[in-house]
Write a protein that holds these residues in place. Structure first.
Motif, PDB file in Angstrom:
ATOM      1  N   GLU A 116      -5.201  -7.605   1.391  1.00  0.00           N
ATOM      2  CA  GLU A 116      -5.795  -6.356   1.876  1.00  0.00           C
ATOM      3  C   GLU A 116      -4.724  -5.423   2.442  1.00  0.00           C
ATOM      4  OE1 GLU A 116      -8.900  -7.954   4.308  1.00  0.00           O
ATOM      5  OE2 GLU A 116     -10.153  -8.359   2.546  1.00  0.00           O
ATOM      6  N   TRP A 117      -3.779  -5.980   3.192  1.00  0.00           N
ATOM      7  CA  TRP A 117      -2.696  -5.157   3.738  1.00  0.00           C
ATOM      8  C   TRP A 117      -1.889  -4.508   2.622  1.00  0.00           C
ATOM      9  CZ3 TRP A 117      -0.736  -9.523   7.497  1.00  0.00           C
ATOM     10  CH2 TRP A 117      -1.488  -9.490   8.683  1.00  0.00           C
ATOM     11  N   LEU A 118      -1.616  -5.294   1.577  1.00  0.00           N
ATOM     12  CA  LEU A 118      -0.800  -4.778   0.469  1.00  0.00           C
ATOM     13  C   LEU A 118      -1.509  -3.608  -0.215  1.00  0.00           C
ATOM     14  CD1 LEU A 118       0.349  -8.241  -0.869  1.00  0.00           C
ATOM     15  CD2 LEU A 118       1.890  -6.433  -0.084  1.00  0.00           C
ATOM     16  N   ASN A 119      -2.809  -3.764  -0.358  1.00  0.00           N
ATOM     17  CA  ASN A 119      -3.608  -2.726  -0.978  1.00  0.00           C
ATOM     18  C   ASN A 119      -3.568  -1.453  -0.131  1.00  0.00           C
ATOM     19  OD1 ASN A 119      -5.358  -1.926  -3.033  1.00  0.00           O
ATOM     20  ND2 ASN A 119      -7.135  -2.295  -1.728  1.00  0.00           N
ATOM     21  N   GLU A 120      -3.729  -1.660   1.153  1.00  0.00           N
ATOM     22  CA  GLU A 120      -3.725  -0.556   2.111  1.00  0.00           C
ATOM     23  C   GLU A 120      -2.343   0.139   2.142  1.00  0.00           C
ATOM     24  OE1 GLU A 120      -4.988  -2.089   6.087  1.00  0.00           O
ATOM     25  OE2 GLU A 120      -3.077  -1.206   6.681  1.00  0.00           O
ATOM     26  N   ALA A 121      -1.272  -0.629   1.948  1.00  0.00           N
ATOM     27  CA  ALA A 121       0.084  -0.051   1.966  1.00  0.00           C
ATOM     28  C   ALA A 121       0.402   0.698   0.675  1.00  0.00           C
ATOM     29  CB  ALA A 121       1.121  -1.147   2.196  1.00  0.00           C
ATOM     30  N   GLY A 122      -0.522   0.646  -0.302  1.00  0.00           N
ATOM     31  CA  GLY A 122      -0.342   1.445  -1.510  1.00  0.00           C
ATOM     32  C   GLY A 122       0.332   0.719  -2.665  1.00  0.00           C
TER      33      GLY A 122
END
Ligand code: SAM
Ligand code: SF4
Length: 354
Positions: free
Chosen positions: A189-195
């Motif tokens: 989820e963090w990776l997705n949020e970081a773009g």
């Protein structure tokens, strides 16, 4: 042919969305007509969404040190029987330069979970590669903090691969001591949020896995809406607690790949090295069952033999150019061609320019 199978397959082709019961029905496709039809439909969906091109991703395995102790992996920290190595930034950049000269448009930097490489060091690799031309950088370096993911993204990395390995949280926690399933999902989820363009995936045939949990793997990939998914068979390594366990079944791996293609038509799916290790035509079969990506190894020969996740890894005795030539032959043998574009995700992402 079973009616339940026919109706689940039709729904998958038309709607790309299935209940768990339908996914299980497709994963249970019987050898012969049912399996053939499943692979054929996945191949047609792959053709419709991705065309004839196969994307190449050159992988550099830059460190075989790992702080984790995964039961299935030869790089686990308790394996004292392997020679560990770390490549310098300059060595990584040399390998990447050679790969770009061979025509690669994506470089994947992979390693064990090795905190010796801090974000600054990885950023130097990313920045150095991005300066070489129009090339995508993918990282596959395991679990890091949210802040580190943001910094790696700001350093210019485009994509990140981190497999959920198995959606069975008890099995995950048992086979990956000291790590936690929820944290793994949090990382995605963090990776997705970081773009990042985010990739996940799972291993087929881990001891204790069921068809139901494989169906959950596919539903989880759908829920995460991943841009890439690596689905490969388990191959036992002698120096691990799973030594002597049976390897994953190739047909079941192909079925999981085909169902994933039907459920996630736009997602990039590799014909994995593990499939090519289990069977000389494993990657040909995967390309005919929904796969549209291959990841040739461009690690210098002196190191790639030491990166022993599992034994006899396909291509582990070849020079980078030889690996590329072998893979181009596989692609041609199945009547496809090497894709010329970078093979980015069609999804909108915020852009970072450096
Ligand atoms: N350390 C990072 C991580 O675990 O995400 C990246 C490197 S790790 C070697 C890459 C992948 O290798 C893992 O995601 C896992 O699925 C796969 N792998 C490890 N041992 C394996 C085995 N015995 N058979 C098949 N795949 C394996
Ligand atoms: Fe380390 Fe990744 Fe292997 Fe686990 S799978 S032991 S994290 S390299």
């Amino acid at each position: 042919m079973d009616n339940k199978f026919k109706s689940a397959l039709k729904k998958a082709v038309l709607q790309h969305d299935l209940s768990k019961e339908d996914v299980v029905t497709l994963l249970n496709a019987a050898p012969g007509d049912e399996q053939q039809l499943l692979f054929q439909r996945a191949d047609q969906v792959r053709q419709r969404y991705h065309g004839n091109g196969v994307h190449l991703r050159g992988i550099i395995e830059f460190s075989s040190y790992c702080k984790n102790d995964c039961y299935y992996c030869g790089l686990r920290r308790s394996n004292k029987d392997i020679h560990r190595y770390r490549m310098t930034v300059e060595q990584v950049l040399d390998a990447a330069r050679q790969a770009l000269e061979m025509g690669f448009r994506t470089i994947v930097l992979q390693s064990g979970e090795d905190p010796w490489y801090n974000v600054g060091t990885i950023a130097k690799m990313i920045y150095g590669i991005k300066k070489m031309g129009d090339v995508a950088v993918t990282l596959s370096i395991g679990e890091r903090s949210r802040a580190e993911y943001y910094l790696l993204r700001f350093a210019g990395a485009d994509r990140y691969l981190i497999k959920h390995e198995t959606s069975d949280r008890n099995l995950f926690n048992k086979l990956r001591p000291g790590t936690d399933f929820d944290r793994r999902i949090q990382c995605l989820e963090w990776l997705n949020e970081a773009g990042f363009q985010v990739g996940s995936g799972n291993i087929i045939g881990l001891p204790g896995q069921t068809i139901e949990s494989l169906a959950d793997d596919i539903l989880l990939l759908k829920q995460l809406d991943v841009e890439m998914a690596g689905i490969g068979p388990f191959i036992p390594h002698d120096q691990t607690p799973l030594a002597g366990a049976p390897h994953g079944d190739l047909q079941l791996t192909l079925k999981a790949l085909a169902v994933t293609r039907l459920m996630l038509p736009q997602t990039h799916l590799p014909a994995t090295t593990a499939a090519g290790t289990l069977h000389p035509r494993g990657r040909h079969m995967a390309l005919n069952a929904g796969a549209n990506v291959i990841m040739p190894n461009v690690t210098p020969l002196e190191y790639r033999q030491l990166y022993q996740i599992y034994p006899n890894k396909a291509g582990s005795t070849e020079q980078p150019r030889q690996s590329l030539e072998n893979i181009i032959s596989i692609i041609r043998e199945v009547g496809r061609e090497v894709a010329q574009d970078r093979g980015d995700s069609p999804k909108e992402r915020f852009q970072i320019s450096i």
